[in-house]
Design an enzyme around this catalytic site. Structure first.
Site, PDB file in Angstrom:
ATOM      1  N   ILE A   1      -6.728  -1.140 -16.540  1.00  0.00           N
ATOM      2  CA  ILE A   1      -7.358  -2.458 -16.393  1.00  0.00           C
ATOM      3  C   ILE A   1      -8.208  -2.542 -15.120  1.00  0.00           C
ATOM      4  CG2 ILE A   1      -5.695  -3.745 -17.771  1.00  0.00           C
ATOM      5  CD1 ILE A   1      -4.237  -4.530 -15.232  1.00  0.00           C
ATOM      6  N   ALA A   2      -8.033  -1.613 -14.191  1.00  0.00           N
ATOM      7  CA  ALA A   2      -8.843  -1.636 -12.963  1.00  0.00           C
ATOM      8  C   ALA A   2      -8.745  -0.312 -12.229  1.00  0.00           C
ATOM      9  CB  ALA A   2      -8.395  -2.775 -12.047  1.00  0.00           C
TER      10      ALA A   2
ATOM     11  N   GLY B   1      -6.023   3.505  -5.850  1.00  0.00           N
ATOM     12  CA  GLY B   1      -5.292   3.914  -7.041  1.00  0.00           C
ATOM     13  C   GLY B   1      -5.865   3.299  -8.302  1.00  0.00           C
TER      14      GLY B   1
ATOM     15  N   VAL C   1      -5.024   1.002 -11.786  1.00  0.00           N
ATOM     16  CA  VAL C   1      -4.105  -0.037 -12.270  1.00  0.00           C
ATOM     17  C   VAL C   1      -4.100  -0.035 -13.792  1.00  0.00           C
ATOM     18  CG1 VAL C   1      -3.485  -2.474 -12.212  1.00  0.00           C
ATOM     19  CG2 VAL C   1      -4.602  -1.434 -10.232  1.00  0.00           C
TER      20      VAL C   1
ATOM     21  N   ASP D   1      -6.851  -7.196   3.502  1.00  0.00           N
ATOM     22  CA  ASP D   1      -7.964  -7.086   2.554  1.00  0.00           C
ATOM     23  C   ASP D   1      -8.048  -8.351   1.706  1.00  0.00           C
ATOM     24  OD1 ASP D   1     -10.164  -5.937   1.395  1.00  0.00           O
ATOM     25  OD2 ASP D   1      -9.055  -4.610   0.055  1.00  0.00           O
TER      26      ASP D   1
END
Length: 389
Positions: free
Chosen positions: A89-90, A95, A97, A231
């Site tokens: 999904i990302a 990393g 996801v 972040d």
């Protein structure tokens, strides 16, 4: 000289070596039935340096596996047999996801692969994993409605099967040093995506304040636990089906150091990073307050800060020219004052997040004040025309 067999071998390559219990030996072709114990090798023909490198990698893998199996299971460690990873999904800097399920709960699974790229040294990888283990133990205890719920993590995922982008390749497996973090899955997408969808029509003022309060309360809670996110940006905020905002992506979060000088280095996303972070100076939790101020502007305007500047120009102007996003004239002073206080160049003058929460709670939304009045369809006349599609 009582020699049963002498074999003249060329320097072994990676494909010519085989692992045996206890180490590596060169694979010798054409030796017939000669056993390993009967074979002598000419030392001048063997690339000992290559063997040393391969032996170190082999021992490192064995050491890593042994360490993980010997340590008692932590309370936050998940049962990988209950984890079903489905699709990506990302993709992020820290990393990949995936969406999946854990014990019949919809989850997002973030996979972190450290130390297998041949760049990080064994010591660096060990330090990263030790820091990860320490911080996961903190995340596991977090419990707040505006912080994504942490389900668990695993320090050793070599047996975890992940779906391949090409079905014909079959499932992929991860190196032994990979780690995974499992959190609740939120179907509303990122705050950034939500703001982009509303770029032309903007948000009602009460929605602006609701989102701002959710973010400020979540950050205030993290700071009370001595956690600096580092972040904070709209891409790292997720929404549930009720539009409740939850802070996510703790990829670079860390427990706040006792000595501010222990926290230095550029960590975050340009455009949201505080001047002291951009300048490589020591910083503390107030770097999150600065980033919140930028996010608050973005939520109100449904626009991007500094759309016409390059990353290099933004970095230089924020530090040296005190560059900040332009606040629309129609923005209520109660909100614009919060923005300015949060992104003050002097970190010590920025408010704590708990104070920001109080200031936002005191704002009256009953009379509007957003970019679009609730009873009109036209946008704020004092702001530049919307950019983009």
């Amino acid at each position: 000289m009582d020699v049963k067999a002498i074999v003249d071998v060329k320097p072994p390559t990676k494909t010519e070596n085989q692992e045996v219990e206890g180490g590596l030996i060169p694979k010798v072709k054409g030796t017939g039935s000669v056993s390993n114990k009967d074979v002598f090798f000419r030392a001048d023909k063997i690339d000992l340096k290559s063997l040393d490198v391969q032996l170190e990698k082999h021992l490192s893998r064995v050491w890593s596996r042994n360490i993980e199996t010997q340590k008692p299971k932590e309370e936050w460690e998940i049962d990988l047999s209950k984890l079903d990873i489905r699709h990506v999904i990302a993709n992020g800097a820290y990393g990949i996801v995936y969406r999946g399920a854990y014990d019949d709960q919809d989850v997002a699974v973030k996979l972190l692969d450290w130390g297998e790229d041949g760049i990080a040294t064994t010591a660096e990888t060990a330090a990263l994993r030790a820091s990860f283990r320490q911080e996961v133990a903190v995340w596991h205890k977090l419990d707040h409605p505006n912080v994504t719920k942490f389900v668990g993590a695993s320090m050793g995922t070599s047996n975890l099967k992940i779906p391949s982008t090409n079905p014909s390749d079959g499932p992929n497996s991860l190196p032994s040093r990979a780690c995974c973090v499992v959190v609740e899955y939120l179907p509303g997408g990122t705050l950034k995506q939500y703001l982009i969808r509303n770029r032309r029509k903007k948000l009602a003022f009460k929605v602006v304040i609701q989102l701002a309060l959710d973010l400020s309360r979540g950050l205030s809670y993290l700071h009370s636990k001595k956690i600096v996110h580092r972040d904070v940006k709209t891409e790292n905020m997720l929404l549930d089906i009720h539009r409740t905002l939850k802070i996510a992506d703790f990829g670079v979060a860390r427990v706040e150091a006792q000595n501010p000088r222990d926290m230095t280095g550029e960590t975050g996303t340009l455009g949201y990073m505080a001047p002291e972070v951009l300048d490589g100076k020591p910083y503390n939790r107030r770097c999150d307050v600065y980033s919140f101020g930028i996010c608050l502007w973005e939520i109100y305007c449904c626009d991007m800060p500094y759309p016409d500047l390059s990353f290099a120009d933004v970095s230089s102007a924020v530090v040296r020219q005190n560059l900040r996003p332009e606040i629309p004239r129609c923005c209520p002073s109660t909100l614009s004052n919060i923005m300015r206080k949060c992104w003050d160049a002097n970190a010590e003058k920025r408010p704590e997040m708990e104070e920001v929460v109080r200031m936002l709670e005191a704002i009256d939304t009953s009379k509007g004040g957003g970019m679009i009045p609730e009873d009109q369809s036209a946008g704020c006349f004092c702001f530049a025309p919307a950019r983009g599609p």
